[in-house]
Scaffold this motif. Structure first.
Motif, short mmCIF file in Angstrom:
data_model
loop_
_atom_site.label_atom_id
_atom_site.label_comp_id
_atom_site.label_asym_id
_atom_site.label_seq_id
_atom_site.Cartn_x
_atom_site.Cartn_y
_atom_site.Cartn_z
N ARG A 24 1.96 6.10 -1.68
CA ARG A 24 2.48 4.92 -1.67
C ARG A 24 2.23 4.46 -0.19
O ARG A 24 2.25 5.18 0.68
CB ARG A 24 4.07 4.68 -1.69
CG ARG A 24 4.82 3.48 -1.57
CD ARG A 24 6.34 3.65 -1.99
NE ARG A 24 7.00 2.12 -1.95
CZ ARG A 24 8.30 2.06 -2.11
NH1 ARG A 24 8.89 3.03 -2.43
NH2 ARG A 24 8.81 1.20 -2.38
N GLU A 25 2.11 2.99 0.19
CA GLU A 25 1.85 2.54 1.31
C GLU A 25 2.69 3.25 2.45
O GLU A 25 4.05 2.84 1.98
CB GLU A 25 1.57 1.02 1.80
CG GLU A 25 1.12 0.38 2.86
CD GLU A 25 2.15 0.26 3.82
OE1 GLU A 25 2.09 0.86 4.91
OE2 GLU A 25 3.40 -0.04 3.33
N HIS A 77 6.23 1.00 3.72
CA HIS A 77 6.87 0.65 2.81
C HIS A 77 7.74 1.77 2.19
O HIS A 77 8.80 1.73 1.74
CB HIS A 77 6.48 0.19 1.34
CG HIS A 77 5.89 -1.33 1.53
ND1 HIS A 77 4.69 -1.71 2.37
CD2 HIS A 77 6.56 -2.52 1.26
CE1 HIS A 77 4.78 -3.14 2.29
NE2 HIS A 77 5.58 -3.48 1.49
N HIS A 86 -1.27 5.22 -7.30
CA HIS A 86 -0.83 4.43 -6.37
C HIS A 86 0.55 3.80 -6.91
O HIS A 86 0.52 3.40 -7.86
CB HIS A 86 -1.90 3.54 -5.84
CG HIS A 86 -2.73 3.89 -5.00
ND1 HIS A 86 -3.64 3.19 -4.00
CD2 HIS A 86 -3.12 5.55 -4.57
CE1 HIS A 86 -4.35 4.10 -3.23
NE2 HIS A 86 -4.21 5.29 -3.84
N TYR A 87 1.55 3.78 -5.90
CA TYR A 87 2.80 3.08 -6.35
C TYR A 87 2.55 1.59 -6.73
O TYR A 87 3.15 1.17 -7.63
CB TYR A 87 3.94 3.31 -5.34
CG TYR A 87 5.30 2.67 -5.41
CD1 TYR A 87 6.19 3.43 -6.28
CD2 TYR A 87 5.62 1.38 -5.19
CE1 TYR A 87 7.31 2.82 -6.60
CE2 TYR A 87 6.74 0.86 -5.19
CZ TYR A 87 7.92 1.48 -6.06
OH TYR A 87 9.04 1.21 -6.21
N GLU A 88 1.63 1.01 -5.76
CA GLU A 88 1.51 -0.34 -6.13
C GLU A 88 0.68 -0.71 -7.12
O GLU A 88 1.08 -1.84 -7.44
CB GLU A 88 0.28 -0.67 -4.81
CG GLU A 88 1.17 -0.72 -3.51
CD GLU A 88 1.05 0.54 -2.85
OE1 GLU A 88 1.88 1.07 -2.03
OE2 GLU A 88 0.42 1.78 -3.62
N THR A 89 0.40 0.01 -7.80
CA THR A 89 -0.29 0.04 -9.29
C THR A 89 0.23 0.81 -10.20
O THR A 89 -0.55 1.39 -11.23
CB THR A 89 -1.97 0.04 -9.34
OG1 THR A 89 -2.47 1.46 -8.64
CG2 THR A 89 -2.57 -1.05 -8.38
N SER A 139 9.31 -4.10 -8.88
CA SER A 139 9.16 -4.10 -7.36
C SER A 139 10.59 -3.84 -6.62
O SER A 139 11.64 -4.20 -7.17
CB SER A 139 8.80 -5.45 -6.47
OG SER A 139 8.81 -5.75 -5.37
N ASP A 146 10.73 -3.64 -0.93
CA ASP A 146 9.49 -4.77 -0.66
C ASP A 146 10.07 -6.15 -0.35
O ASP A 146 9.44 -6.81 0.45
CB ASP A 146 8.68 -4.71 -2.20
CG ASP A 146 8.13 -3.44 -2.44
OD1 ASP A 146 7.94 -2.56 -1.39
OD2 ASP A 146 7.75 -3.23 -3.41
N TYR A 202 -5.30 3.04 2.34
CA TYR A 202 -4.30 2.06 2.62
C TYR A 202 -4.84 1.48 3.96
O TYR A 202 -5.36 1.82 4.77
CB TYR A 202 -3.05 2.37 2.90
CG TYR A 202 -2.45 2.74 1.29
CD1 TYR A 202 -2.05 1.88 0.55
CD2 TYR A 202 -2.09 4.24 0.97
CE1 TYR A 202 -1.49 2.04 -0.68
CE2 TYR A 202 -1.52 4.53 -0.30
CZ TYR A 202 -1.25 3.35 -1.09
OH TYR A 202 -0.48 3.79 -2.19
N PRO A 235 -0.31 -3.29 6.38
CA PRO A 235 0.31 -4.23 5.52
C PRO A 235 0.00 -5.70 6.29
O PRO A 235 0.21 -5.70 7.52
CB PRO A 235 1.68 -3.68 5.51
CG PRO A 235 1.68 -2.26 5.83
CD PRO A 235 0.67 -2.07 6.84
#
Length: 323
Positions: free
Chosen positions: A145-146, A149, A235-238, A263, A267, A298, A301
């Motif tokens: 994960r980023e 975040h 990736h957590y984002e996807t 989400s 976030d 990454y 952000p």
């Protein structure tokens, strides 16, 4: 067959065609869409693994496994032939629940937390020969994960949320360090530690007990991705797309289903919390977690980038005024 019967048969057949044709077309389109999604997911995996390999080659990371005591986050299942690096604050609770359901351990899921150590085999339980063999034969995967975040999610869960009892000792240490006059007010009913103080402690004492906690430890010290060649990098984002492809790739998509992930509140509150942190502190946190950014591709952000850009512009403007 008479002419009338032939006519009736043809008329009935055409009616069936008209009735089923939309369904068949929908099914065909759905199949094509799924295949396209899997093709894109395969390309994404190739790109992520290539990126990580390039990073490891150019940064001279130690290619040997660390002492087995450091391998506690690497979960092993010899029946299902997988190794999963469980990274806290990256949907690890959901993923562990799915893995337990593969074993038909629904009774254990109801009785225990999925994070109960006794439910799992860990690579830290085996010697280097046994672990080396598993690394050659098992399917290895992790989710990342980023970093900014993930840090905020850890803070909100462990210092703010219902899990704050987890950080009783941590909060006492941090308050003692930065506000010793308030040490007597530490309790499980209040947080007592600001997000700024949490980040300051990690920066001030990077090798301390609290800084090494798995919930905010760097990926290189949890999963050792330059030593272990992972077959899958999520990736957590996807997460929803990645998880669907993971189940297909691992051959278990007909046995378990990955629930939709929404989400997180972290976030939603991202800029609210980081805007209260000194900009220099954000810069330094970025340096501490620089490897995490670079290993997994990454970028800084965008909200923080804009925040720091404004800060830099204002700083430069103030400097020119004093020249």
């Amino acid at each position: 067959m008479s002419t009338l019967n032939i006519w009736n048969y043809c008329h009935f057949s055409c009616a069936l065609c008209h009735m089923w044709l939309p369904f068949l077309l929908l099914q065909s389109n759905t199949t094509l869409a799924v295949n396209d999604a899997f093709t894109r997911a395969a390309k994404t995996q190739t790109a992520r693994k290539r990126h990580l390999t390039h990073y490891c080659r150019t940064h001279s990371e130690n290619p040997e496994l660390p002492d087995k005591q450091q391998l506690g986050q690497l979960l092993v299942d010899d029946d299902e032939n997988y190794i999963f690096c469980s990274v806290p604050k990256v949907a690890s609770t959901t993923i562990k629940g799915i893995l337990l359901s593969l074993r038909n351990d629904s009774d254990k899921i109801e009785k225990f937390s999925v994070h109960t150590p006794s439910l799992w085999q860990h690579m830290s339980q085996f010697n280097i020969t046994e672990n080396s063999k598993r690394l050659m034969t098992h399917f290895k995967f992790l989710f990342v994960r980023e970093p900014f975040h993930r840090l905020l999610s850890a803070y909100k869960d462990k210092f703010w949320g219902s899990n704050r009892i987890y950080t009783n000792g941590f909060r006492r240490i941090i308050v003692q360090e930065f506000r010793p006059q308030d040490i007597e007010t530490i309790s499980t009913t209040a947080n007592n530690v600001t997000f700024k103080e949490f980040l300051r402690y990690i920066l001030t004492y990077p090798d301390s007990f609290i800084s090494r906690d798995d919930h905010w430890k760097q990926y290189g010290n949890l999963c050792f991705p330059c030593v272990i060649q992972f077959d899958f990098i999520g990736h957590y984002e996807t997460l929803n797309d990645d998880a669907t492809y993971l189940l297909k790739l691992a051959g278990i998509d007909n046995r378990v289903v990955f629930p939709p992930i929404h989400s997180s509140r972290a976030d939603d509150d991202f800029l609210k919390f980081y805007s209260q942190v000194p900009h220099q502190l954000i810069f330094r946190i970025g340096e501490i977690f620089k490897k995490d950014f670079e290993m997994f591709g990454y970028s800084f952000p965008r909200p923080l980038k804009e925040l720091l850009t404004n800060y830099t512009m204002n700083t430069n403007s103030d400097s020119r005024k004093h020249e």
